[in-house]
Design an enzyme around this catalytic site. Structure first.
Site, short mmCIF file in Angstrom:
data_model
loop_
_atom_site.label_atom_id
_atom_site.label_comp_id
_atom_site.label_asym_id
_atom_site.label_seq_id
_atom_site.Cartn_x
_atom_site.Cartn_y
_atom_site.Cartn_z
CD GLU A 146 -2.86 -1.21 2.37
OE1 GLU A 146 -3.88 -1.93 2.29
OE2 GLU A 146 -2.58 -0.55 3.38
CG HIS A 150 -8.90 6.38 2.38
ND1 HIS A 150 -8.87 6.20 1.02
CD2 HIS A 150 -8.33 5.28 2.93
CE1 HIS A 150 -8.32 5.02 0.76
NE2 HIS A 150 -7.98 4.45 1.89
NE ARG A 184 -4.44 5.25 3.84
CZ ARG A 184 -5.02 4.48 4.75
NH1 ARG A 184 -5.31 4.98 5.94
NH2 ARG A 184 -5.31 3.22 4.49
CG HIS A 197 -9.64 6.81 6.52
ND1 HIS A 197 -10.62 5.85 6.40
CD2 HIS A 197 -8.47 6.14 6.64
CE1 HIS A 197 -10.07 4.64 6.43
NE2 HIS A 197 -8.76 4.79 6.60
NE ARG A 210 -4.35 5.18 10.04
CZ ARG A 210 -4.74 4.28 9.14
NH1 ARG A 210 -4.00 3.19 8.93
NH2 ARG A 210 -5.84 4.46 8.43
#
Length: 541
Positions: free
Chosen positions: A120, A240, A286, A347, A382
């Site tokens: 990811e 997100h 992100r 998110h 994060r």
């Protein structure tokens, strides 16, 4: 479940609030040495954990290492991660994941029997274990089944904590919680002889568009702050980057793993734009991807961008992402044949209640783990799939304190005051209107890109709302809607006040007034309660 009749107090060794991965893990472990009350707002499986699609990160492959996972996390965190917390996360994570597997959690495997790993954004290796695209649901299933069969754990569904209960003799000592039974309206006091544990998740519902369930109303952060606990880094709200853009879809999340498996972000003309923003392209963290999509939408006056994975075999897409594929198809979008329209949505809360590496907060006998906390793991942003891991690792660390130390002095529980009397009734229409005003102010003024003027507009609007909420709470009988509204309003104020303190752009906090990242601002933003509506800024966790 232990039956409670009337408003009397219930006595347990541990009172745990929240039924996601953090709360369930702690409850299961400490049940070996005491009785546990597990308090959850809705059903026991209603949590952010249950909504997590992508997976859980852990060093499992021979070409991976703790140092690589550590560095990936530090880089994503934009200078604010606490390295000791990150090191604990990545080195202890694999063993905690194996414990999940031993409980009965199923992760996808390759044909040779090894666990399938995906990659990811922000990760330099394939290290994400997953169960198709419903990993959180599978983890929650295994934990809930274990909880259900444990004789020392009593689960109280449809119970919402109002506030933490303190001793009359010590204004900082936490002894339990005042809790509303949302089905019968009774308010009961849950008392803990050993510890109160917050695992209440995040606060996505402060925004109009969020990937979180509606129950994510910042309850734990608000309760802890009202009780006097330190909170930190609330300005860092992760959006997100890819949620489904469709008028009938409620911010349905398109997993990070879609980009990890080759998905490409494009504009309406088909132009791939991520390399214009970061050399990692579609695998950038992100915060960078969300800002890029936001910038392209504004620059081109478009409502959305597009995530294209049509170059991957259709059968592989349906096998790897069955839930996402089916949901998109229900809205008339075949992701195997056409790009998915996507926009960012609120998110994850990277800040929260300050804890040490064993879940201790700044208040005696109050512990916390998971999204409700600020452990120092996430810093200013994060890294994908570190959230489930954080709940596992730090709930285990908190539980260890009680498993290895059985010597404790119970509080004088008779010194806990009863909950205040209440009078009138509040209308749902009143609370819903105030909630929408909070969400509108936060969405309009405290989004991906901020400014001093917008933050002040938000602060002014929220103070007016908070005054109205305080009046309702002081004069009306507590209801679920009113309590959530009260928590939402305070959590929104914490986000804005924290954002106003940071005079730079870093990670998830971008402001047009201070576009640079500054070494002088390389510190946590810590808030504590000074008096009823004021916030004091302190310099350290």
């Amino acid at each position: 479940m232990a039956e409670l009749q009337g408003p009397e107090a219930a006595l347990f060794d541990f009172v745990v609030m929240g039924s996601g991965i953090a709360g369930l893990t702690f409850a299961l472990k400490v049940a070996a040495v005491g009785t546990v009350a597990l308090i959850t707002k809705k059903d026991r499986s209603d949590s952010n954990t249950n909504w997590a699609q992508g997976g859980i990160a852990g060093v499992m492959a021979p070409d991976d290492s703790f140092d690589l996972h550590l560095q990936d996390t530090l880089i994503a965190g934009a200078g604010l991660c606490h390295e000791d917390a990150v090191r604990a996360l990545v080195t202890e994570g694999p063993e905690r994941i194996r414990e999940l597997i031993a409980l009965g959690t199923h992760f996808n495997k390759e044909s040779d029997g090894d666990y399938a790993l995906t990659q990811e954004g922000g990760h330099s290796r394939r290290r994400i274990l997953y169960n198709n695209d419903l990993t959180g649901r599978e983890i929650e299933r295994a934990l809930v089944e274990s909880i259900h069969s444990h004789p020392s754990i009593s689960v109280y569904e449809h119970h919402l904590a109002i506030d933490l209960a303190k001793s009359k003799d010590d204004d900082e000592r936490i002894c339990g919680a005042y809790v509303l039974d949302t089905l019968d309206g009774e308010i009961r006091t849950f008392l803990a002889t050993r510890a109160v544990f917050l695992a209440t998740g995040g606060c996505g519902a402060v925004y109009t568009h969020t990937t979180n369930p509606a129950i994510a109303t910042g309850d734990g952060v608000a309760m802890a702050f009202r009780a006097g606990a330190k909170v930190a880094n609330m300005e860092f709200i992760q959006f997100h980057p890819t949620t489904l853009y469709h008028p009938a879809a409620r911010s349905f999340l398109i997993s990070e793993a879609v980009r990890g498996e080759g998905g490409i972000l494009r504009d309406r003309t088909g132009r791939a734009f991520m390399l214009d923003y970061d050399e990692r392209g579609n695998l950038a963290p992100r915060d960078i991807v969300a800002r890029a999509i936001d910038a392209e939408c504004k620059k081109q006056n478009e409502p959305c961008m597009f995530l294209d994975i049509t170059h991957v075999d259709a059968a592989e897409i349906q096998h790897r992402f069955p839930n996402i594929y089916a949901r998109c198809l229900s809205y008339g979008i075949d992701m195997a044949r056409e790009p998915i329209p996507v926009v960012p949505a609120a998110h994850y809360m990277c800040g929260g209640v300050v804890t040490d590496l064993h879940g201790r907060t700044s208040l005696p006998r109050l512990f916390a783990s998971g999204e409700v906390t600020c452990t120092g793991v996430h810093g200013a942003n994060r890294l994908a799939s570190n959230s489930l891991l954080e709940g596992l690792v730090f709930s285990h660390r908190a539980a260890e304190l009680f498993l290895t130390n059985t010597d404790h002095t119970p509080p004088l529980l008779e010194h806990v005051p009863p909950f205040r009397p209440y009078r009138g009734r509040v209308r749902v229409a009143d609370t819903e209107a105030l909630k929408q005003r909070i969400q509108t102010a936060m969405t309009k003024f405290v989004g991906i890109v901020r400014s001093d003027q917008r933050l002040q507009q938000a602060a002014t609007a929220l103070q007016v709302i908070m005054d109205e909420v305080d009046h309702l709470y002081a004069t009306c009988r507590p209801t679920e809607d009113l309590l959530e509204l009260r928590n939402l309003a305070l959590t929104a104020q914490l986000i804005v006040r924290s954002a106003q303190q940071r005079k730079e752009s870093r990670g998830l906090h971008t402001t047009t007034n201070y576009p640079e990242t500054l070494e002088s601002e390389n510190h946590d933003t810590v808030l504590v309660k000074r008096k009823r509506t004021d916030f004091a800024v302190v310099g350290e966790l």
